[in-house]
Design a protein around this motif. Structure first.
Motif, PDB file in Angstrom:
ATOM      1  N   LYS A  62       0.835  -1.204   0.000  1.00  0.00           N
ATOM      2  CA  LYS A  62       0.000   0.000   0.000  1.00  0.00           C
ATOM      3  C   LYS A  62       0.871   1.256   0.000  1.00  0.00           C
ATOM      4  O   LYS A  62       0.616   2.200  -0.742  1.00  0.00           O
ATOM      5  CB  LYS A  62      -0.924  -0.012   1.212  1.00  0.00           C
ATOM      6  N   ARG A  63       1.902   1.260   0.808  1.00  0.00           N
ATOM      7  CA  ARG A  63       2.786   2.427   0.909  1.00  0.00           C
ATOM      8  C   ARG A  63       3.463   2.740  -0.432  1.00  0.00           C
ATOM      9  O   ARG A  63       3.506   3.884  -0.875  1.00  0.00           O
ATOM     10  CB  ARG A  63       3.827   2.188   1.993  1.00  0.00           C
ATOM     11  N   LYS A  64       3.992   1.710  -1.070  1.00  0.00           N
ATOM     12  CA  LYS A  64       4.662   1.914  -2.360  1.00  0.00           C
ATOM     13  C   LYS A  64       3.649   2.362  -3.417  1.00  0.00           C
ATOM     14  O   LYS A  64       3.934   3.250  -4.228  1.00  0.00           O
ATOM     15  CB  LYS A  64       5.376   0.640  -2.792  1.00  0.00           C
ATOM     16  N   ASN A  87       2.868   6.072  -3.102  1.00  0.00           N
ATOM     17  CA  ASN A  87       3.934   6.921  -3.644  1.00  0.00           C
ATOM     18  C   ASN A  87       3.939   6.938  -5.173  1.00  0.00           C
ATOM     19  O   ASN A  87       4.112   7.987  -5.789  1.00  0.00           O
ATOM     20  CB  ASN A  87       5.303   6.480  -3.106  1.00  0.00           C
ATOM     21  N   TYR A 122      -3.375   9.147   0.273  1.00  0.00           N
ATOM     22  CA  TYR A 122      -3.797   8.387   1.453  1.00  0.00           C
ATOM     23  C   TYR A 122      -5.188   8.841   1.919  1.00  0.00           C
ATOM     24  O   TYR A 122      -6.046   8.014   2.231  1.00  0.00           O
ATOM     25  CB  TYR A 122      -2.773   8.554   2.579  1.00  0.00           C
TER      26      TYR A 122
END
Length: 166
Positions: free
Chosen positions: A137-139, A142, A156
């Protein structure tokens, strides 16, 4: 510069000079992204353009006031969204004081339909990347932020709002 900026002065963060290069500069910008509200910092004339571009890339098209030669005879103030101010600063002479309002971004001041389309596209992209491709999710956030030209925090927020509307 803070008083003349017209930006909120009830609370602010002062960050000094951004580091010139490397890991320290990256950490400084990560710290800048985490701050909400008014931020004040200095920059040298030969780095002002690069720093303004870095700020725009990292935190988005936020409200900014760039003061040149503050408290001197040739004092100048440049106000507006960072995308316009970066073009106005021009000649890199003198000492610069930058005042940002990171809480106010101008990316979504246009047509409401374009915001809805962007939000739908972001939600579609996050689903594709995390569910079908298996990206974290984080990647994914970005990557999507870069693709749409919006700050990762905004991506987000869109994802979290999408969860609540289901």
């Amino acid at each position: 510069a803070l008083a003349a900026s017209g930006l909120p002065t009830d609370a602010f963060s002062f960050l000094g000079f951004p580091p010139v290069r490397g890991k320290d500069r990256k950490l400084w910008f990560e710290r800048l992204k985490a701050v909400r509200g008014t931020v004040v910092f200095f920059e040298a004339p030969h780095r002002i353009q690069a720093t303004l571009h870095d700020v725009q890339r990292e935190v988005g098209d936020c409200a900014v006031v760039v003061g040149r030669e503050m408290t001197k005879v040739h004092e100048q103030l440049f106000r507006g969204p960072i995308s316009l101010v970066v073009k106005s600063v021009g000649e890199a002479r003198g000492e610069f004081t930058i005042v940002l309002n990171i809480g106010l971004t101008t990316e979504f001041t246009g047509c409401l339909n374009s915001e809805i389309e962007t939000n739908a596209s972001v939600l579609n992209d996050i689903g594709e990347m995390t569910l079908k491709i298996g990206v974290t999710k984080r990647k994914a956030i970005n990557i999507i932020a870069r693709k749409h030209g919006i700050p990762p925090n905004r991506v987000y927020e869109i994802v979290e709002a999408g969860k609540k509307s289901v």
